[in-house]
Design a protein around this motif. Structure first.
Motif, PDB file in Angstrom:
ATOM      1  N   GLY A   3       0.835  -1.195   0.000  1.00  0.00           N
ATOM      2  CA  GLY A   3       0.000   0.000   0.000  1.00  0.00           C
ATOM      3  C   GLY A   3       0.864   1.237   0.000  1.00  0.00           C
ATOM      4  O   GLY A   3       2.054   1.188  -0.304  1.00  0.00           O
ATOM      5  N   VAL A   4       0.268   2.358   0.363  1.00  0.00           N
ATOM      6  CA  VAL A   4       0.999   3.615   0.483  1.00  0.00           C
ATOM      7  C   VAL A   4       1.808   3.572   1.784  1.00  0.00           C
ATOM      8  O   VAL A   4       1.274   3.216   2.832  1.00  0.00           O
ATOM      9  CB  VAL A   4       0.029   4.807   0.505  1.00  0.00           C
ATOM     10  N   SER A   5       3.082   3.893   1.682  1.00  0.00           N
ATOM     11  CA  SER A   5       3.895   3.920   2.898  1.00  0.00           C
ATOM     12  C   SER A   5       4.429   5.328   3.129  1.00  0.00           C
ATOM     13  O   SER A   5       4.634   6.095   2.170  1.00  0.00           O
ATOM     14  CB  SER A   5       5.046   2.909   2.828  1.00  0.00           C
ATOM     15  N   GLN A   6       4.602   5.660   4.390  1.00  0.00           N
ATOM     16  CA  GLN A   6       5.093   6.988   4.765  1.00  0.00           C
ATOM     17  C   GLN A   6       6.195   6.825   5.803  1.00  0.00           C
ATOM     18  O   GLN A   6       6.147   5.932   6.646  1.00  0.00           O
ATOM     19  CB  GLN A   6       3.961   7.846   5.342  1.00  0.00           C
ATOM     20  N   ASP A  24       5.688   7.098  -0.194  1.00  0.00           N
ATOM     21  CA  ASP A  24       5.853   6.152  -1.299  1.00  0.00           C
ATOM     22  C   ASP A  24       4.469   5.691  -1.723  1.00  0.00           C
ATOM     23  O   ASP A  24       3.836   4.896  -1.012  1.00  0.00           O
ATOM     24  CB  ASP A  24       6.688   4.946  -0.856  1.00  0.00           C
ATOM     25  N   PRO A  25       3.973   6.157  -2.854  1.00  0.00           N
ATOM     26  CA  PRO A  25       2.613   5.775  -3.267  1.00  0.00           C
ATOM     27  C   PRO A  25       2.588   4.348  -3.802  1.00  0.00           C
ATOM     28  O   PRO A  25       3.637   3.715  -3.978  1.00  0.00           O
ATOM     29  CB  PRO A  25       2.318   6.775  -4.387  1.00  0.00           C
ATOM     30  N   GLY A 106      -1.993   6.423   3.161  1.00  0.00           N
ATOM     31  CA  GLY A 106      -0.941   5.852   3.986  1.00  0.00           C
ATOM     32  C   GLY A 106      -1.270   6.016   5.464  1.00  0.00           C
ATOM     33  O   GLY A 106      -2.284   6.644   5.805  1.00  0.00           O
ATOM     34  N   PRO A 107      -0.414   5.475   6.348  1.00  0.00           N
ATOM     35  CA  PRO A 107      -0.703   5.540   7.786  1.00  0.00           C
ATOM     36  C   PRO A 107      -0.422   6.901   8.402  1.00  0.00           C
ATOM     37  O   PRO A 107      -0.842   7.158   9.532  1.00  0.00           O
ATOM     38  CB  PRO A 107       0.240   4.490   8.369  1.00  0.00           C
TER      39      PRO A 107
ATOM     40  N   GLY B  42      -4.411   5.452   8.189  1.00  0.00           N
ATOM     41  CA  GLY B  42      -5.097   6.412   7.337  1.00  0.00           C
ATOM     42  C   GLY B  42      -6.538   5.998   7.123  1.00  0.00           C
ATOM     43  O   GLY B  42      -6.929   4.860   7.403  1.00  0.00           O
ATOM     44  N   PRO B  43      -7.371   6.911   6.631  1.00  0.00           N
ATOM     45  CA  PRO B  43      -8.773   6.570   6.350  1.00  0.00           C
ATOM     46  C   PRO B  43      -8.877   5.502   5.270  1.00  0.00           C
ATOM     47  O   PRO B  43      -8.078   5.476   4.332  1.00  0.00           O
ATOM     48  CB  PRO B  43      -9.367   7.899   5.858  1.00  0.00           C
TER      49      PRO B  43
END
Lengths: 114, 112
Positions: A3-6, A24-25, A106-107, B42-43
């Motif tokens: 997934g998207v990571s941050q 990181d998309p 992302g989170p 995230g949502p």
């Protein structure tokens, strides 16, 4: 799949320091968004990229905020001379296309400015 | 002032109860989305409604878009502890969904 990571997930900065937040998309996603979420609030739009082009930066709160996505993939949100009111969770989202596609979040990076 | 007002802000109920949360605005949206967000995450998108009056069901969740496309509701039947989270609505200001405005959310707690 990934997934998207941050990164980092958490950042503590002293007032006046510069910070850089990375997103990181999902691979191949064209659109990338940055949001700011203050405590107890919903996400607030900051800026939007289509590939490497920054098409909308109307939500950036001041000229201390700068975002880039030079190769149309990874993006960095930079905040210069941080202030206490910058404390928030910074969320990144990406979507597959440019029209009406679901945004995957992302989170987030929780920034605390002391 | 938020463009989208969500109510209630907090809701604590027992497992098995029904509930409805609301998302209201004076603005018209091209579409409206509901998300659920858990702590440290995230949502995550639950549903998108596009047509005025549209009703969508997702298992025990029922989403309705107002006829004038200014408001929406989320109804949960027989709530479970796993439904606990922050429920956010977001309205699209343009048809490409690239300009989303979020409400402040309803924080739901379902007690076993």
């Amino acid at each position: 799949g990934a997934g998207v990571s941050q990164s980092p997930r958490y950042k503590v900065a002293k007032r006046g320091q510069d910070v850089a937040l990375r997103c990181d998309p999902i691979s191949g996603h064209v659109s990338l968004f940055w949001y700011q979420q203050a405590l107890g609030q919903g996400p607030e739009f900051l800026t939007y990229f289509q590939n490497e082009a920054q098409l909308d930066k109307s939500g950036l709160p001041s000229d201390r905020f700068f975002a880039e996505r030079p190769e149309g993939s990874v993006s960095t949100l930079k905040i210069q001379r941080t202030q206490q009111e910058d404390s928030a969770v910074y969320l990144c989202a990406s979507s597959r296309g440019t029209w009406g596609y679901e945004q995957y979040f992302g989170p987030g990076t929780r920034l605390t400015v002391t | 002032t938020q463009l989208l007002e969500q109510s209630p802000q907090f809701l604590s109920i027992q497992e098995g109860e029904n509930l409805t949360v609301y998302c209201n605005s004076s603005s018209v949206f091209s579409s409206l989305q509901w998300y659920r967000q858990e702590p440290g995450e995230g949502p995550v998108l639950l549903v998108t409604v596009v047509t005025g009056g549209e009703v969508k069901k997702l298992k025990r969740l029922t989403f309705q878009f107002g006829d004038a496309r200014k408001d929406s509701s989320l109804h949960i039947t027989a709530a479970q502890p796993g439904d606990t989270g922050l429920y956010l609505c977001a309205g699209a200001m343009s048809y490409n969904n690239n300009d989303m405005r979020f409400g402040a959310g309803t924080r739901l707690t379902v007690k076993p």
